[in-house]
Design a protein around this motif. Structure first.
Motif: not given
Length: 426
Positions: A15-19, A124-135
C-alpha cells in the motif's frame, strides 16, 4: 516505481507503493544535485555552460534510473553512503556530452547535504499521503460521532463497568486523536540542509570570491536551492537532528491515534460483546466460522512497532557528534524509511477500517441496561450527597463534548492546511 518486493513479513506493505523506496531516494538526490548546479549558474558562480546538462530533456535525471539502484547500493558500502557513488556516476555520464556540467556538479556540497535534503523530500511525499488518509478519517469520524451522539453504551475503565457513556463520545475521542495527529503533521517544517563539509559554507564563499559580497552569494545560493525544491530556507543543521526527530514524532503520533481506535474495535468486537464489527472480517485457515478483525489487528501492529523506530531517531540524534555523526546519522535512513512506510500502510488500513465499521447499537444498549445498577452507582452517591433523587439520565455533558469535537472537525475540513506535494515544486 517501488524497489520493494511483496513483503511476507509486513502484510499490506504494498500500500505504500514506491514511497521512501530506493528509486525515490535516488530521484530525490538527483533533484538536489540539479537544484544546486542550477543555483550555482544563476548566481554567476558556475559558467552558463555548466547548465547544459540541466537543459537537456529530464535534466540530470536522464543520466540515471532505477537500474542504477543495485550497483549504487552495493558501492555505497565503501564510502558509507550512496551519494559518493552517485556523484561519480553522474560525472562519468555527463562528461562526454557536457564537460562543464560534469566539472561543476556537486561542487561545494557534501554527502550529508544531498542525503539529508533528499530524505526530507521523500518523507514529505509520505506525509502528504498520510494526511490525505487522515482527511478521509476525520470526515468519517465526524459522521459517526454526530450520528451516535445519543447511542448509549457502558463506559468502561480498567476493563470494568464505570458509568453510562455514548458511542458518539467514543467516536469523538477517536476523532480528537486523529485531528491532533493531522495538526502535528501540518505543523512540520521542511528545511533544506545545505552547509558544505562542516556547515560553514566556506567552499561556497571561496567559489564566489570574485563576486561582490561572497557571503551574501552563499546565503542566496541556499535560498535559491530551497525555492527550487519547495523546501524552507534554513541555516545548516548538520548534527542538530530536530527536523528528523520532529517528523518521526509526528508519524508516531498518527499510529498512537489509530492504535487507540483499533484497540477499542478489537475489544468491542469480541463475540461476548459484539458492539462493533469490521465490515469485512478476515477468515481462518481452519475455523470457517471466524470473521477476524484483521484491519484492527494490522493497525495495532503498527502502533506497537513505530514508537521504537521513533526512539531510534531520538537515540541517533542524542548520539550525534562533531559536524557529522559516525553512525548516528547512518542509523536514521532505514529507520525513517520503515517508520514512514509503516505509517502510510497503517493510515490506509485505518481508513478502510472506519469506512466499513459496523456499530451495533442494540448490543450497546443491552449491555448498558444489564449493568445499569453498577453503571449508575456513582450517580446514586452524587444524588445522595445533594439530598435528592437521581436524575433520569447520567450522561453529563457528553452531547456538548461531541458537538465541540464535530465542530472542530468541520472547521478542520473547511479550512485545511495545504498538503505538502512535491509535484507543485518540480
Amino acid at each position: 516505481m517501488s524497489d520493494h518486493l511483496p513483503d511476507l513479513f509486513w502484510p499490506g506493505d504494498e500500500r505504500a507503493g514506491g514511497l521512501m523506496g530506493s528509486p525515490a531516494l535516488l530521484e530525490a538526490m538527483v533533484r538536489v544535485e540539479g537544484a544546486w548546479l542550477a543555483a550555482l549558474v544563476a548566481a554567476g558562480v558556475a559558467p552558463p555552460a555548466a547548465a547544459a546538462g540541466l537543459d537537456r530533456p529530464h535534466g540530470l535525471g536522464a543520466l540515471v534510473g532505477p537500474d542504477d539502484v543495485a550497483p549504487l547500493a552495493s558501492g555505497a558500502e565503501a564510502g558509507g553512503n550512496p551519494v559518493i557513488g552517485l556523484v561519480a556516476l553522474l560525472r562519468e555520464r555527463a562528461e562526454a556530452r557536457d564537460a562543464d556540467t560534469a566539472r561543476w556538479l556537486h561542487r561545494g556540497l557534501t554527502s550529508q547535504d544531498v542525503l539529508d535534503t533528499a530524505l526530507l523530500l521523500c518523507t514529505r511525499d509520505a506525509v502528504a499521503e498520510v494526511r490525505g488518509q487522515l482527511t478521509a478519517q476525520v470526515a468519517r469520524l465526524a459522521e459517526l460521532a454526530d450520528e451516535h451522539t445519543g447511542t448509549v453504551m457502558a463506559g468502561r475503565t480498567l476493563t470494568q463497568h464505570a458509568v453510562p457513556f455514548t458511542f458518539g463520545l467514543k467516536a469523538a475521542g477517536w476523532l480528537s486523536g486523529v485531528l491532533d495527529a493531522d495538526e502535528a503533521l501540518a505543523a512540520l517544517r521542511w528545511p533544506v540542509q545545505l552547509g558544505g563539509a562542516a556547515g560553514t559554507r566556506a567552499a561556497w564563499v571561496e567559489l564566489a570570491a570574485d563576486l561582490p559580497e561572497p557571503e551574501g552569494v552563499a546565503a542566496a545560493l541556499a535560498a535559491d536551492v530551497a525555492a527550487r525544491l519547495g523546501l524552507a530556507a534554513a541555516d545548516p543543521w548538520h548534527t542538530t537532528r530536530t527536523p528528523i526527530t520532529r517528523v518521526g514524532d509526528a508519524l508516531v503520533g498518527c499510529t498512537d491515534a489509530w492504535g487507540r481506535l483499533a484497540n477499542d474495535v478489537l475489544t468491542l468486537s469480541r463475540p461476548e460483546l459484539g458492539e462493533l464489527s469490521e465490515g469485512t472480517g478476515g477468515g481462518s485457515s481452519t475455523m470457517p466460522h471466524k470473521a477476524n478483525p484483521v484491519l484492527s489487528t494490522l493497525v495495532r501492529r503498527a502502533a506497537l512497532t513505530t514508537p521504537q523506530l521513533g526512539a531510534t531517531l531520538h537515540l541517533a540524534a542524542a548520539e550525534s557528534v562533531d559536524e557529522r555523526a559516525d553512525g548516528g546519522w547512518h542509523a536514521e535512513w532505514a529507520t525513517l524509511r520503515d517508520l514512514a512506510r509503516r505509517t502510510v500502510v497503517a493510515a490506509a488500513h485505518a481508513t478502510d477500517l472506519l469506512a466499513g465499521l459496523r456499530v451495533h447499537a442494540d448490543r450497546m444498549r443491552a449491555h448498558h441496561d444489564a449493568a445499569a445498577a453498577d453503571l449508575h452507582a456513582e450517580q446514586r452517591t452524587m444524588a445522595g450527597l445533594a439530598g435528592r433523587t437521581p436524575s433520569a439520565h447520567y450522561l453529563g455533558v457528553s452531547s456538548r463534548l461531541v458537538g465541540a469535537t464535530v465542530a472542530r472537525a468541520r472547521q478542520h475540513l473547511d479550512h485545511p492546511t495545504p498538503l505538502p506535494h512535491l509535484e507543485e515544486n518540480r
